[in-house]
Design an enzyme around this catalytic site. Structure first.
Site, PDB file in Angstrom:
ATOM      1  N   VAL A   1       4.871   8.445  12.381  1.00  0.00           N
ATOM      2  CA  VAL A   1       4.705   8.749  13.527  1.00  0.00           C
ATOM      3  C   VAL A   1       2.855   9.577  13.021  1.00  0.00           C
ATOM      4  CG1 VAL A   1       3.792  10.277  15.600  1.00  0.00           C
ATOM      5  CG2 VAL A   1       6.251   9.197  15.177  1.00  0.00           C
TER       6      VAL A   1
ATOM      7  N   LYS B   1       4.459   5.190  18.642  1.00  0.00           N
ATOM      8  CA  LYS B   1       4.002   6.754  17.772  1.00  0.00           C
ATOM      9  C   LYS B   1       3.924   7.474  19.408  1.00  0.00           C
ATOM     10  CE  LYS B   1       1.750   4.925  14.749  1.00  0.00           C
ATOM     11  NZ  LYS B   1      -0.410   4.247  13.550  1.00  0.00           N
TER      12      LYS B   1
ATOM     13  N   GLY C   1       1.310   9.183  10.337  1.00  0.00           N
ATOM     14  CA  GLY C   1       1.250   8.976   8.245  1.00  0.00           C
ATOM     15  C   GLY C   1       1.767  10.314   7.897  1.00  0.00           C
TER      16      GLY C   1
ATOM     17  N   GLY D   1     -11.442  -1.754   6.289  1.00  0.00           N
ATOM     18  CA  GLY D   1     -10.139  -1.953   5.722  1.00  0.00           C
ATOM     19  C   GLY D   1      -9.165  -1.144   6.641  1.00  0.00           C
TER      20      GLY D   1
ATOM     21  N   GLY E   1      -2.625   5.516   5.061  1.00  0.00           N
ATOM     22  CA  GLY E   1      -3.374   5.245   3.525  1.00  0.00           C
ATOM     23  C   GLY E   1      -1.980   5.212   3.342  1.00  0.00           C
TER      24      GLY E   1
ATOM     25  N   THR F   1       1.118  -1.523  -0.104  1.00  0.00           N
ATOM     26  CA  THR F   1      -0.312  -0.083   0.181  1.00  0.00           C
ATOM     27  C   THR F   1       0.859   1.520   0.026  1.00  0.00           C
ATOM     28  OG1 THR F   1      -1.499  -1.158   1.709  1.00  0.00           O
ATOM     29  CG2 THR F   1      -2.377   1.353   1.131  1.00  0.00           C
ATOM     30  N   VAL F   2       2.211   1.887   0.373  1.00  0.00           N
ATOM     31  CA  VAL F   2       2.787   2.552   0.631  1.00  0.00           C
ATOM     32  C   VAL F   2       3.895   2.806   0.081  1.00  0.00           C
ATOM     33  CG1 VAL F   2       4.053   3.758   2.560  1.00  0.00           C
ATOM     34  CG2 VAL F   2       2.822   2.589   4.003  1.00  0.00           C
TER      35      VAL F   2
HETATM   36  N1  HSE Z   1      -2.625   0.970  11.576  1.00  0.00           N
HETATM   37  C1  HSE Z   1      -2.134   2.270  12.090  1.00  0.00           C
HETATM   38  C2  HSE Z   1      -4.008   3.312  12.379  1.00  0.00           C
HETATM   39  C3  HSE Z   1      -2.002   2.716  10.574  1.00  0.00           C
HETATM   40  O1  HSE Z   1      -5.084   2.076  12.077  1.00  0.00           O
HETATM   41  O2  HSE Z   1      -3.385   3.896  12.224  1.00  0.00           O
HETATM   42  C4  HSE Z   1      -0.208   2.614  11.132  1.00  0.00           C
HETATM   43  O3  HSE Z   1       0.172   3.164  12.106  1.00  0.00           O
END
Ligand code: HSE
Length: 444
Positions: A136, A209, A138, A191, A306, A17-18
């Protein structure tokens, strides 16, 4: 790294994805990025177990291999972008890349929160950068803010909604009055949650984080093992409703705070006044509040996960590396915001020494003197009460009910003292069920 006008050659470890987001955004915005960096950023090599899928994504110009070590060992590659995740092979590959003199970009908060000390020390020795903006929150540039934008400040505290899955679950529980299990299934269907969502719902992802932010804010080593971690699995929709009646929302917060005794580092559900901006961050969005002595309160908001939001952070790190790779390592921004030899050994405090306020819910026999006995025990422990609410829970409500819910908000006290008072309250014969205790943060 070679001549500063040549493109930076990047090797991607993992194109899920990333990784695909990184590839697509780099392609789409290459002219804009070139104007910013003065040199190209070229994905020259991709390692992924699914080579056919990877080839279909990147086309014939990019070398695709199944063995990540082939990327790390390639002398043509300047920067390794680690998007594999986990602590196992990812740690090995990152250390090998550093040893080979390559810069590293990673979105792997688990790896850095647990093995950061080893990884940053290795990078310091080799004079390479390990950049982790995507680790941290995103797409929110919170690492940049902490390391650079706020560098004039003594940071006082940070409180963040730094896990989108749990924030989505809490938002749905509040909006629709649904139980935790029901919403978790919905999050998985949409998802948001991982197939195994344990790290999300148990607070571990948020604690990774928060651990990184505590290091950046206070110039301490990364110490995930000292973090207090509590998730949302035990949270009852009833408490979300009562909190609302008292003017609060319940959020899973990652908190780190500097006190005279040490650093607090904790993740747990918290009541937050509904009037705070952060209390209104809904769904899978993230937000981080940072309090600095000079700047006051600041708030950073955006998508915490995302494909392209996370790619945005990864590429920002690649731009930094493209700009700074020729610079003497001593003149770059330090990995953990403070000079490598200036890290502090101020302790991370045990939870028993944390000071906070509380929401208590007790199911009690509806009889004379119960409230007085409970408040008496709190007074004996030196815990001051802020508000009291008595409510008949729906199923037993109405005139003639024999049980009632007692909700108490306290002022700040040290957790050890609350532990003692809670044990005494629990032992009262009029208290009919396990006491519910949720911490409360005013974030003023
Ligand atoms: N699984 C994490 C979240 C995203 O739900 O924020 C990636 O750290």
């Amino acid at each position: 790294m070679k001549s500063s006008n040549l493109p930076v050659k990047v090797g991607l470890l993992g194109i899920g994805t990333v990784g695909s987001g990184v590839f697509n955004v780099l392609q789409r915005n290459q002219e804009e990025i070139l104007r910013r960096t003065g040199r190209g950023i070229e994905i020259a090599m991709v390692a992924d177990l699914d080579t056919a899928r990877a080839r279909a994504l990147v086309g014939p110009q990019v070398q695709v291999v199944s063995d990540a070590r082939a990327v790390v060992a390639n002398p043509e590659i300047d920067v390794v972008v680690e998007l594999i995740g986990g602590y196992g092979i990812a740690r090995q590959l990152v250390l090998e890349a550093i040893e080979a003199g390559k810069h590293v970009v990673t979105a792997n908060k688990a790896l850095l929160a647990v093995h950061g000390t080893e990884i940053f020390a290795a990078a310091h020795r080799k004079g390479v950068m390990v950049a982790f903006e995507a680790a941290v929150a995103g797409g929110i540039p919170i690492i940049k803010a902490l390391r650079e934008g706020l560098s004039a400040n003594r940071i006082e505290w940070i409180a963040g909604i730094i896990n989108g899955t749990t924030n989505f679950i809490l938002s749905e529980m509040r909006d629709k009055g649904l139980a935790f299990d029901v919403v978790l299934k919905e999050a998985q269907r949409l998802g948001y949650a991982e197939a195994d969502p344990t790290f999300d719902i148990e607070g571990v992802d948020a604690a990774h984080k928060a651990t990184l932010m505590s290091s950046l804010a206070f110039g301490i080593a990364v110490q995930f093992d000292k973090a207090y971690v509590e998730g949302i699995t035990e949270l009852d929709a009833l408490d979300i409703r009562y909190a609302e009646q008292l003017g609060y929302r319940i959020k899973l917060l990652g908190i780190t705070k500097k006190t005279a005794k040490g650093v607090e580092l904790r993740v747990h559900p918290s009541l937050v006044p509904a009037k705070r901006l952060i209390a209104n961050v809904e769904g899978a969005m993230n937000a981080v509040m940072v309090q600095g002595d000079a700047v006051g309160t600041t708030l950073y908001y955006g998508k915490g996960a995302g494909s392209e939001p996370t790619a945005s952070a990864v590429i920002a790190d690649l731009v930094d590396i493209a700009r700074l790779s020729g610079v003497d390592a001593a003149h770059r921004v330090p990995h953990l915001a403070f000079q490598h030899d200036a890290l502090s050994n101020i302790p991370v405090l045990p939870m028993s020494e944390v000071v906070t306020s509380y929401y208590l819910r007790l199911k009690v026999a509806d009889e004379t003197g119960v409230l007085a006995r409970v408040t008496g025990l709190l007074a004996d422990a030196g815990i001051s009460i802020d508000a009291v609410l008595q409510r008949e829970a729906d199923e037993v409500g109405g005139e003639g009910a024999t049980q009632t819910d007692l909700i108490i908000l306290t002022h700040d006290c040290v957790e050890a003292r609350m532990n003692e008072a809670a044990a005494q309250i629990q032992s009262l014969s009029s208290v009919l069920a396990p006491l519910v205790r949720i911490r409360k943060e005013e974030l003023a």
